[in-house]
Enzyme design. Structure first.
Site, PDB file in Angstrom:
ATOM      1  N   ALA A  74      -0.697 -23.881  34.710  1.00 23.02           N
ATOM      2  CA  ALA A  74      -0.580 -23.161  33.312  1.00 23.02           C
ATOM      3  C   ALA A  74      -0.910 -24.734  32.439  1.00 23.02           C
ATOM      4  O   ALA A  74      -1.500 -24.506  31.794  1.00 23.02           O
ATOM      5  CB  ALA A  74       0.613 -22.313  33.168  1.00 23.02           C
TER       6      ALA A  74
ATOM      7  N   ARG B  29      -9.849 -17.424  30.581  1.00 23.80           N
ATOM      8  CA  ARG B  29      -8.178 -17.482  30.797  1.00 23.80           C
ATOM      9  C   ARG B  29      -7.237 -16.558  30.076  1.00 23.80           C
ATOM     10  O   ARG B  29      -6.844 -17.637  28.999  1.00 23.80           O
ATOM     11  CB  ARG B  29      -7.940 -18.513  32.203  1.00 23.80           C
ATOM     12  CG  ARG B  29      -8.315 -18.802  33.058  1.00 23.80           C
ATOM     13  CD  ARG B  29      -8.138 -19.357  34.271  1.00 23.80           C
ATOM     14  NE  ARG B  29      -7.554 -18.331  34.919  1.00 23.80           N
ATOM     15  CZ  ARG B  29      -6.642 -18.966  36.344  1.00 23.80           C
ATOM     16  NH1 ARG B  29      -6.475 -20.429  36.356  1.00 23.80           N
ATOM     17  NH2 ARG B  29      -6.236 -17.614  37.207  1.00 23.80           N
TER      18      ARG B  29
ATOM     19  N   GLN C 115      -3.525 -20.372  46.946  1.00 21.16           N
ATOM     20  CA  GLN C 115      -3.319 -21.444  46.297  1.00 21.16           C
ATOM     21  C   GLN C 115      -2.552 -22.179  47.035  1.00 21.16           C
ATOM     22  O   GLN C 115      -1.932 -23.391  46.636  1.00 21.16           O
ATOM     23  CB  GLN C 115      -2.623 -21.461  44.535  1.00 21.16           C
ATOM     24  CG  GLN C 115      -3.660 -20.746  43.701  1.00 21.16           C
ATOM     25  CD  GLN C 115      -4.191 -19.594  43.652  1.00 21.16           C
ATOM     26  OE1 GLN C 115      -3.449 -19.134  44.287  1.00 21.16           O
ATOM     27  NE2 GLN C 115      -4.453 -19.280  42.313  1.00 21.16           N
TER      28      GLN C 115
ATOM     29  N   ASP D 235       3.367 -18.515  33.982  1.00 17.18           N
ATOM     30  CA  ASP D 235       1.801 -18.864  33.505  1.00 17.18           C
ATOM     31  C   ASP D 235       2.671 -18.712  31.888  1.00 17.18           C
ATOM     32  O   ASP D 235       2.217 -18.977  31.410  1.00 17.18           O
ATOM     33  CB  ASP D 235       0.814 -17.960  33.512  1.00 17.18           C
ATOM     34  CG  ASP D 235       0.551 -18.482  34.858  1.00 17.18           C
ATOM     35  OD1 ASP D 235       1.019 -18.494  35.929  1.00 17.18           O
ATOM     36  OD2 ASP D 235      -0.858 -19.800  34.817  1.00 17.18           O
TER      37      ASP D 235
ATOM     38  N   ASN E  87       4.066 -14.695  36.959  1.00 15.51           N
ATOM     39  CA  ASN E  87       3.085 -15.341  37.389  1.00 15.51           C
ATOM     40  C   ASN E  87       2.332 -15.133  38.363  1.00 15.51           C
ATOM     41  O   ASN E  87       1.924 -13.895  38.374  1.00 15.51           O
ATOM     42  CB  ASN E  87       4.828 -16.161  37.823  1.00 15.51           C
ATOM     43  CG  ASN E  87       4.103 -17.411  38.883  1.00 15.51           C
ATOM     44  OD1 ASN E  87       3.519 -18.533  38.873  1.00 15.51           O
ATOM     45  ND2 ASN E  87       4.504 -17.742  39.999  1.00 15.51           N
ATOM     46  N   LYS E  88       1.897 -16.106  39.323  1.00 17.99           N
ATOM     47  CA  LYS E  88       1.015 -15.191  40.526  1.00 17.99           C
ATOM     48  C   LYS E  88       1.181 -13.962  40.880  1.00 17.99           C
ATOM     49  O   LYS E  88       2.017 -13.997  41.438  1.00 17.99           O
ATOM     50  CB  LYS E  88       0.624 -16.210  41.596  1.00 17.99           C
ATOM     51  CG  LYS E  88       0.017 -16.086  42.381  1.00 17.99           C
ATOM     52  CD  LYS E  88      -1.635 -15.702  41.833  1.00 17.99           C
ATOM     53  CE  LYS E  88      -2.212 -16.905  40.983  1.00 17.99           C
ATOM     54  NZ  LYS E  88      -3.422 -16.151  39.837  1.00 17.99           N
TER      55      LYS E  88
HETATM   56  O1  MRU Z   1      -4.214 -18.735  39.117  1.00 13.20           O
HETATM   57  P1  MRU Z   1      -3.736 -19.593  38.478  1.00 13.20           P
HETATM   58  O2  MRU Z   1      -3.525 -21.024  40.234  1.00 13.20           O
HETATM   59  O3  MRU Z   1      -4.064 -20.899  37.529  1.00 13.20           O
HETATM   60  O4  MRU Z   1      -1.659 -19.249  38.790  1.00 13.20           O
HETATM   61  C1  MRU Z   1      -1.105 -20.774  38.663  1.00 13.20           C
HETATM   62  C2  MRU Z   1       0.581 -19.713  39.399  1.00 13.20           C
HETATM   63  O5  MRU Z   1       0.455 -19.079  39.040  1.00 13.20           O
HETATM   64  C3  MRU Z   1       1.380 -20.690  38.935  1.00 13.20           C
HETATM   65  O6  MRU Z   1       2.593 -20.565  39.745  1.00 13.20           O
HETATM   66  C4  MRU Z   1       1.476 -20.784  37.332  1.00 13.20           C
HETATM   67  O7  MRU Z   1       0.642 -21.886  36.578  1.00 13.20           O
HETATM   68  C5  MRU Z   1       3.146 -22.203  37.079  1.00 13.20           C
HETATM   69  S1  MRU Z   1       2.999 -23.739  37.543  1.00 13.20           S
HETATM   70  C6  MRU Z   1       3.211 -24.870  36.788  1.00 13.20           C
END
Ligand code: MRU
Length: 364
Positions: free
Chosen positions: A55, A90, A202, A243, A253-254
């Site tokens: 994010a 995004r 990730q 995020d 979040n993810k």
């Molecule tokens: O799809 P991504 O890799 O951009 O997702 C990232 C995440 O879900 C992180 O946990 C989130 O950005 C918070 S960390 C700075």
């Protein structure tokens, strides 16, 4: 943070003074490569394809995307087109919208002739502010790790994290990983359970790589292992990034974060979220209802990319060719399952009142 002993941020202005450079995160962990982005279209492509992701880094990348556009054409129409194009890359991380708002606020009142220089300066300031916020999150969060260590009689603190909320997801330091880097540097014994984080991996590709670069002990586990580990007392602390977090503390979040929070709750393990103010969406309250959840190409689920024994990058299919797949990239953890937030202003309760107090606002 350091790669092979050299300090890197994830994004920086190029030597030519007319482009930016980023670490290409789609090449990690096997290759450390940087890419030069010279146009707004390059930045949009980098965000969409996740050469840059996380994010806070998405937000700062977009700000530099506006600067690149202003150097090509600083008209109002061009500024509007840049914001529209970058915003569409995004949908979930609110840092993107905040960074674009900040750029527009700076640039709109200026005559076109002054916009390019002002845009570069503002983007650089946003990058510095973001890195400073992450460092502050580290300073505030390390106290939690220290307390957990003392409460355990000095035993190693096992922390489980999901996705990558480390320095690669930000400009520097990371959000959830910042307290862990500081704890490690200060000699507090820690070990990190790293969720692999299907489908983009990730955790396995990025979190494991950065922890390894810094010498932090860690173990990659399957995404579904967190509940099992918590039941056996092998997780002292769950710690993730976000995020987008709403004004009442619902955390997006993810995908899979919600299930970790349920496992934490069921086993009485604290579930903390590291939250820079750039990831707060004060306009929204009900996260499940109102946060847009990105849906990505199902091919990310049905295929995996990796390196074969000969060192070649290969993509292989792992699902029946005619099975439909749906690739939801994020989920929402209700505030009631979150123990608290680690923010750049300090620790706070995961509630409308807690957030409002921490950021000097009136609770909705
Ligand atoms: O799809 P991504 O890799 O951009 O997702 C990232 C995440 O879900 C992180 O946990 C989130 O950005 C918070 S960390 C700075």
């Amino acid at each position: 943070m350091k790669v092979g002993g050299v300090h890197y941020r994830t994004i920086w202005p190029g030597d030519d003074g007319a482009s930016i450079e980023v670490i290409d995160q789609t090449r990690l962990p096997h290759d450390f490569e940087t890419v030069r982005l010279a146009t707004r279209a390059d930045v949009e492509h980098a965000i969409r394809t996740m050469q840059v992701r996380g994010a806070p880094l998405i937000g700062v990348s977009a700000a530099y995307g506006v600067a690149l556009q202003m150097q090509a054409d600083a008209s109002d129409e061009s500024l509007d087109a840049a914001v529209k194009g970058l915003l569409a890359t995004r949908p979930t991380a609110v840092d993107l919208g905040h960074a674009l708002d900040a750029m527009v606020e700076t640039l709109r009142p200026l005559p076109a002739a002054r916009r390019a220089e002002a845009a570069w300066l503002r983007a650089a300031a946003l990058a510095d502010e973001s890195a400073a916020a992450c460092r502050a999150i580290g300073e505030h969060g390390v106290a939690l790790v220290e307390q957990a260590c003392e409460a355990g009689g000095g035993a190693r603190v096992d922390v489980l994290t999901h996705c990558n909320a480390g320095w690669l997801a930000t400009v520097d330091w990371g959000t959830a990983l910042a307290p862990l880097y500081l704890a490690h540097d200060r000699g507090i014994p820690i070990h990190v359970w790293v969720d692999e984080t299907r489908p983009r991996n990730q955790g396995a590709s990025l979190t494991a790589w950065e922890l390894g670069q810094h010498g932090v002990p860690h173990t990659i586990v399957a995404d579904s292992a967190g509940g099992h580990l918590a039941q056996r007392g092998r997780v002292r602390l769950f710690l993730t990034g976000t995020d987008r977090t709403t004004a009442r503390g619902d955390v997006c979040n993810k995908i899979g974060t919600y299930l970790k929070a349920l496992a934490a709750h069921d086993n009485g393990v604290p579930f903390w979220v590291a939250l820079p103010s750039s990831s707060l969406d004060w306009r929204l309250e009900d996260g499940v209802r109102d946060i847009p959840i990105e849906e990505r190409d199902p091919r990310e689920l049905t295929h995996v990319t990796g390196r074969d024994d000969a060192g070649r990058r290969v993509e292989v299919g792992l699902a029946p060719e005619d099975s439909p797949a749906a690739n939801y990239a994020f989920d929402v953890t209700p505030a009631r399952l979150v123990t608290g937030f680690i923010t750049e202003r300090g620790l706070c309760e995961a509630s409308a009142e807690g957030l409002a107090r921490a950021f000097g606002r009136t609770a909705p």
